[in-house]
Design a protein around this motif. Structure first.
Motif: not given
Length: 680
Positions: A485-486, A489, A571
């Protein structure tokens, strides 16, 4: 008179045979031809729409068809015109035979025929003529045997599949696709009448070669069917006015590379179903072709669009033109070709670093000159940016930070992660090095799209498939979901390329060494897509950059399936969402395993020339630059001081001889930076 004699003989034989007990045995012992004729291999989309068909062995278009796939109006008109007692007789219409014989006896010539649809099927199956009386008798015998072993629907189906329609067109489906550009399930009265008329004289009445004859034959059919009230007067009037095209429509040829692959995978299969959406595929192929039109010579392109929630490929374009003869080698499926991925593997490196607790998006990392033995990576623009955040280093696609992370992770672990993600990757020489992170490995467009599908699915491998209805194996985790996810993003924070739709995609571009390949791969909350542009022969394309060339096409491709991007998920609960100062101390700055031997962050750094540079001699000497450190600076060449107490960060060294030179710059605290260069 010869034909008259034939009819008289047939009538006599038929009448005599009816009264004999041996007749049934004679029919039962009839050796039938093959009643399962070869039909064109078909490739269809997920909804059953024809994407592509292949001719049968002799080059004819002969597509499988069932009666329920054909407009009932046509079948009604066909039976009424050709064989009105088809559903009543047993292969031979005795009433029609008697009528034909009487007319022949009365007029001395044939006035009407007596061939039934079943007899026509017998002739088509055996590919026999219609004139010889022996052939006609054989047709009667085969027809009656067909009626014993097949249903009326099966016989009609054979006719619909085998009837000749001119040229290499056989069967009603091939005819409607060729002459009307559509399937036969919905036909106008005019179209149905033309299809009834064509098999009687397929070459003479072909609309693509003789429109006038075709129109006249259609009118004859309509007039007779109007007289029998099979067609209303109003329908006939409208049908007479309908134009006839004098050009054949090309058979569907969508997704040619994927169709060929499906056929090779299961050569015995008659119908292949793909996960492709036909209308989307058509637009994707048009996009690909338009995107390289007017561009560099012999340029090709490949596109893949998939639903990463299911793993199904929705559009697949292997080149800018399958039969392109402009030197682009369009027959090569470039979605599978192994090419250098440029910077498109960088997100995986960062995700692995997050996964292993080596860094965080808000960690600081030093973009400075580094060397690993003989390998000294450089940023694309040759500049160094000093200390910056990890997420910014990824957005800027800097080379040095990602190599620092790869050195800590280990190239072998990076290759293992690619394998877990389902990506085929080949390293020249077989031994992966740090250059893998910058594209020093062979991967395919399909592989990269699968990798990004896994990122979109929270680090869960998502095997892409083009086979409709295929059950996929259980997926494997190659990243934890917060790391995936990071990275997603960070990539979603990139602005769309100039002129592209303002949709939010998590995407990355890449350009391989020597401008041989331009890439752009990205995803939203549902769809994942990839674009490759280059030359199939691997020669450079000067000026080709992934960000400028491929990225706008990526946004157009995703725009074909969605007006706006599907939002990315929130997140995961365990995700560490903190700024740099709030991070645990070990995560605030990335240092790496050799940090104890590394210079302090504010130590002097050779800004120019970079280590390994090869420069031309100049009458003005050599311009040098230093970053960080504390003035005054001392500049040395091969260990000998040549400038002292330099207060500025730029100087001009009096170097005028060819050869290798080791430059050293030292600040007031004795900290030094070095670079070895060559002057020519």
């Amino acid at each position: 008179m010869r034909r008259f004699g034939f009819f008289a003989l047939v009538l006599a034989l038929f009448t005599a045979a009816l009264g004999r007990d041996a007749f049934d045995t004679w029919i039962t012992q009839t050796k039938l031809p093959n009643v399962l004729p070869e039909t064109s291999v078909e490739v269809r989309d997920r909804a059953g729409i024809l994407l592509r068909a292949y001719t049968v062995e002799d080059g004819r278009w002969r597509l499988a068809v069932t009666t329920d796939q054909v407009d009932p109006r046509f079948i009604k008109m066909l039976v009424a015109y050709e064989d009105k007692r088809f559903f009543e007789h047993s292969g031979v219409d005795s009433r029609a035979l008697v009528r034909a014989a009487k007319q022949a006896l009365t007029n001395g010539k044939i006035i009407s025929g007596a061939s039934t649809l079943t007899m026509q099927v017998a002739r088509l199956l055996e590919q026999s003529g219609t004139g010889a009386w022996g052939g006609k008798l054989r047709q009667i015998r085969v027809a009656m045997r067909l009626e014993q072993v097949l249903s009326k629907d099966e016989i009609l189906q054979l006719y619909l599949m085998l009837a000749p329609y001119g040229g290499n067109i056989e069967g009603v489906r091939a005819a409607t696709l060729s002459y009307f550009g559509k399937e036969p399930n919905r036909l106008t009265a005019a179209q149905a009448a033309l299809l009834v008329a064509l098999p009687q004289a397929p070459e003479a009445r072909r609309p693509d070669t003789n429109v006038k004859t075709a129109r006249k034959a259609r009118q004859v059919v309509l007039d007779r069917l109007t007289a029998t009230k099979t067609v209303t007067l109003e329908e006939a009037k409208t049908a007479h006015l309908e134009p006839i095209s004098n050009a054949r429509s090309p058979f569907p040829a969508l997704a040619p590379h994927l169709s060929d692959r499906a056929r090779r995978a299961e050569p015995e299969r008659g119908v292949h179903r793909l996960t492709i959406k036909a209308n989307l595929q058509e637009r994707a192929e048009a996009l690909a072709k338009a995107s390289i039109q007017g561009k560099a010579e012999n340029l090709s392109i490949a596109l893949v669009l998939a639903d990463h929630t299911t793993g199904e490929i929705l559009a697949h374009v292997g080149s800018g033109g399958y039969s392109d003869d402009a030197g682009r080698q369009g027959f090569i499926d470039m979605t599978r070709a192994l090419r250098s991925p440029g910077s498109t593997l960088k997100p995986l490196v960062y995700a692995l670093a997050f996964d292993q607790g080596l860094a965080h998006p808000a960690s600081l990392i030093n973009d400075r000159p580094v060397a690993f033995g003989g390998y000294a990576p450089q940023n694309f623009d040759g500049e160094f940016r000093g200390e910056l955040r990890v997420d910014e280093a990824l957005r800027l696609s800097l080379n040095i930070p990602v190599v620092l992370l790869t050195e800590e992770i280990g190239p072998a672990r990076l290759m293992a992660a690619l394998g877990k993600a389902g990506v085929q990757a080949e390293v020249p020489g077989g031994a992966p090095g740090l250059a893998v992170a910058l594209g020093g490995v062979g991967t395919s467009l399909e592989g990269l799209v699968q990798l990004y599908a896994g990122l979109a699915q929270g680090g869960q491998r998502k095997t892409l498939t083009w086979q409709f209805g295929k059950k996929l194996n259980e997926e494997e985790t190659f990243l934890n979901r917060s790391s995936a996810w990071q990275v997603s993003h960070v990539l979603a924070g990139l602005a769309p390329p100039a002129g592209a739709a303002q949709m939010r995609l998590a995407y990355k571009t890449g350009t391989s060494y020597g401008h041989r390949d331009a890439w752009s791969i990205g995803f939203d909350g549902r769809y994942v897509a990839g674009v490759w542009i280059g030359r199939p022969d691997g020669t450079p394309v000067p000026g080709a950059f992934g960000g400028e060339l491929a990225a706008p096409i990526l946004f157009e491709l995703v725009g074909l399936v969605a007006d706006k991007a599907v939002p990315l998920p929130p997140p995961p609960p365990e995700t560490l969402l903190l700024e740099t100062a709030a991070l645990p101390l070990p995560l605030q700055r990335f240092k790496g395993r050799h940090a104890v031997f590394q210079a302090a962050p504010d130590a002097p750094k050779m800004a120019f020339p970079p280590d390994g540079a090869r420069l031309a001699l100049s009458d003005a000497g050599l311009v040098v630059k230093v970053r960080d450190g504390s003035p005054p600076f001392t500049w040395m060449a091969n260990g000998a001081p040549i400038l002292r107490s330099v207060q500025t960060r730029e100087a001009q060294l009096p170097l005028f001889e060819q050869g290798f030179v080791q430059l050293t710059v030292m600040d007031r605290d004795g900290r030094a930076a070095r670079a070895t260069i060559r002057l020519d």
